[in-house]
Design an enzyme around this catalytic site. Structure first.
Site, PDB file in Angstrom:
ATOM      1  N   HIS A  91      -7.375  -6.032  -0.509  1.00 59.76           N
ATOM      2  CA  HIS A  91      -6.569  -4.894  -0.939  1.00 59.76           C
ATOM      3  C   HIS A  91      -5.112  -5.884  -0.638  1.00 59.76           C
ATOM      4  O   HIS A  91      -4.665  -6.129   0.560  1.00 59.76           O
ATOM      5  CB  HIS A  91      -6.351  -4.238   0.400  1.00 59.76           C
ATOM      6  CG  HIS A  91      -5.575  -3.023   0.410  1.00 59.76           C
ATOM      7  ND1 HIS A  91      -5.063  -2.099  -0.825  1.00 59.76           N
ATOM      8  CD2 HIS A  91      -4.780  -2.383   1.610  1.00 59.76           C
ATOM      9  CE1 HIS A  91      -4.276  -1.180  -0.333  1.00 59.76           C
ATOM     10  NE2 HIS A  91      -4.089  -1.243   0.973  1.00 59.76           N
ATOM     11  N   ASP A 147      -8.740  -4.643  -5.941  1.00 60.67           N
ATOM     12  CA  ASP A 147      -8.471  -3.823  -5.023  1.00 60.67           C
ATOM     13  C   ASP A 147      -9.101  -2.799  -4.687  1.00 60.67           C
ATOM     14  O   ASP A 147      -9.201  -1.847  -5.607  1.00 60.67           O
ATOM     15  CB  ASP A 147      -6.674  -3.538  -5.138  1.00 60.67           C
ATOM     16  CG  ASP A 147      -6.141  -3.026  -3.483  1.00 60.67           C
ATOM     17  OD1 ASP A 147      -6.801  -2.298  -3.141  1.00 60.67           O
ATOM     18  OD2 ASP A 147      -5.010  -3.562  -3.368  1.00 60.67           O
ATOM     19  N   SER A 176       0.807  -1.265  -0.005  1.00 63.22           N
ATOM     20  CA  SER A 176      -0.022   0.120   0.101  1.00 63.22           C
ATOM     21  C   SER A 176       0.961   1.345   0.021  1.00 63.22           C
ATOM     22  O   SER A 176       1.697   1.414  -0.823  1.00 63.22           O
ATOM     23  CB  SER A 176      -0.849  -0.148   0.965  1.00 63.22           C
ATOM     24  OG  SER A 176      -1.988   0.882   1.219  1.00 63.22           O
TER      25      SER A 176
END
Length: 516
Positions: free
Chosen positions: A485, A455, A229
């Site tokens: 995610h 995602d 991320s």
């Protein structure tokens, strides 16, 4: 924060003055900085996490040999433009490689995203998931500056945060808009009052320089890195600053480095709407009856109606707090981060339709960093501080209102919620660095860039744009056709085989490889 704080930063750049080697400074040789590269870390048993880290117990040993966690603190300059000035402590955690000394490659450093997440607490929580990687690496993570035990940003106290997270994040009239802006201004002013010393120094460029100092202090010639991320943005900025120091690096759940803050929020609106669509389709496709709707559209319509009802009349949540529209939306967003959470979303919706908001509020609390004891980690303050220091644009309420129709079109459920989040940096004390990060890294070693087609938080398109931005011959694209995610922690065998082959054996896959 009353809005969905960005779980990936979307804007920063590198000042030209920072392009020279990390410790060269801006003038002659820098004795203080040179001393920092030679510091000896004092590794000790890890204490229980601090309140800023989220609280809890000391990490338990991992199964198998040499599985004890140890913690240390690394000194780093508070201001990298003045490396002879004050220092701050960067909290570290490590577990030694489970393999033989001859098999060990070095340290593999993790950043799990946020920005604002504590790596010192996250790595041991997921340590078993990285057992294969530990056969050849020491696993290492850290609290980036401004986070956890690393000069943490602090803003409002716990009682005020409870009220802050309850306010209406999607104002319907002038009074609600004024309240939202006033509360945002109060939050930002508290951050400045309580953290004035550190706020100018929490940009991602600062964290990237800390990362290279850590590489040197650990004794590694190259940085071996696993970024998830926001950690992909940090890794990209590192690669831009220090391309010759990139070793084997994996970027998973990739932040789009070409987007402004507004574009990133709009992309998230589309991403979470896609995740909601997928959740609804999954629920009604099961052999048993979906308890929250008769069709996928019915599921979404009922959720929208629930949120409208909560806007008018909240229901009991976690005593003594009520489940508001904002808290419910936040809880739904949290549940969409992983397909493993979809069952909790179903339970929470079913419960809320019966007038009980407990599950959705627990999900919301998790997103906001609130523990069962009512204490908050500094996840949200750090997230706001880092994003606002990185992002140059400052959006006004009028900017938001002009764009509301576009956000609503992207997501009827999440569009307004994400659009109003753009005012979070409007009154911030520190100017933002740039429109978006510079990750161009010519000459860097290959970096494995993994995009997940489902995602919600870092939409799939960002992976390809990261590959292009890194430059020819650097980014290697891997696509995972999945949900949630990130990709590696989905436990998809294909994804993990590719990652293991690359990190453990140096096997660079063909760019464009697809895993289902």
């Amino acid at each position: 924060m009353p809005r969905p704080f960005r779980l990936r930063a979307v804007a920063l750049t590198v000042c030209a003055a920072l392009l020279p080697a990390l410790l060269a400074g801006c003038g002659e040789d820098d004795d203080k900085a040179e001393d920092l590269t030679e510091q000896q870390l004092s590794w000790k048993d890890c204490p229980a996490p601090s309140e800023a880290q989220g609280g809890g117990s000391s990490p338990s040993p991992l199964p198998g040999g040499r599985g004890e966690w140890s913690c240390a603190t690394m000194k780093a300059p508070l201001d990298w433009d003045d490396p002879e000035g004050d220092t701050i402590g960067i909290a570290l955690i490590r577990v030694r490689s489970s393999g033989s000394a001859s098999e060990r490659i070095g340290s593999l450093i993790f950043n799990f995203g946020g920005p604002g997440g504590s790596g010192v607490t996250t790595l041991p929580a997921f340590g078993d998931d990285y057992a294969t990687l530990r056969t050849r690496y020491d696993l290492v993570s850290f609290d980036p500056r401004g986070v956890g035990r690393s000069a943490p940003v602090t803003c409002l106290d716990d009682q005020r945060l409870d009220a802050y997270f309850q306010q209406d994040a999607t104002p319907d009239d002038a009074a609600e808009r004024t309240e939202l802006l006033d509360d945002t201004e109060e939050f930002n002013a508290a951050c400045e009052k309580n953290s004035e010393r550190v706020l100018p120094h929490v940009r991602t460029t600062d964290a990237a320089r800390d990362l290279d100092l850590l590489r040197q202090v650990l004794g590694d010639e190259k940085l071996h890195y696993f970024g998830i991320s926001y950690g992909t943005e940090l890794g990209g900025v590192y690669a831009h600053l220090f391309p010759e120091k990139v070793g084997r690096a994996v970027f998973d759940a990739v932040v789009d480095p070409t987007e402004t803050a507004e574009q990133g929020s709009l992309a998230q609106a589309r991403g979470f709407q896609l995740a909601l669509d997928n959740y609804a389709e999954d629920c009604v496709s099961r052999t048993e009856e979906c308890p929250v709707g008769d069709s996928a559209q019915d599921v979404k319509d009922r959720i929208a109606e629930l949120l409208k009802d909560l806007d008018r009349t909240p229901i009991p949540g976690v005593f003594p707090r009520e489940l508001t529209q904002t808290a419910a939306t936040n809880g739904i967003v949290q549940a969409l981060y992983s397909q493993d959470f979809w069952e909790f979303l179903t339970d929470g919706l079913e419960q809320a339709y019966d007038g009980d908001g407990t599950i959705l509020m627990v999900l919301s609390d998790s997103m906001n960093g609130r523990g069962e004891n009512g204490e908050y980690s500094n996840l949200v303050p750090a997230n706001v501080a880092i994003n606002c220091a990185d992002d140059k644009p400052r959006y006004t309420p009028e900017d938001v209102e002009r764009r509301l129709s576009e956000f609503r079109a992207a997501s009827p459920l999440f569009g307004e919620y994400l659009a109003w989040g753009m005012v979070g940096c409007t009154d911030w004390a520190v100017p933002g660095a740039a429109e978006h990060p510079d990750v161009h890294a010519p000459g860097a070693a290959p970096i494995l860039v993994i995009g997940n087609t489902g995602d919600p938080a870092t939409p799939y398109e960002g992976a390809r744009r990261m590959v292009r931005a890194l430059g020819e011959g650097v980014g290697v694209e891997l696509t995972y056709k999945g949900q949630g995610h990130g990709a590696y922690n989905s436990e998809n065998a294909c994804v993990q085989d590719v990652v293991h082959g690359y990190l453990l054996d140096g096997k660079v896959p063909a760019s464009g490889t697809v895993c289902s």
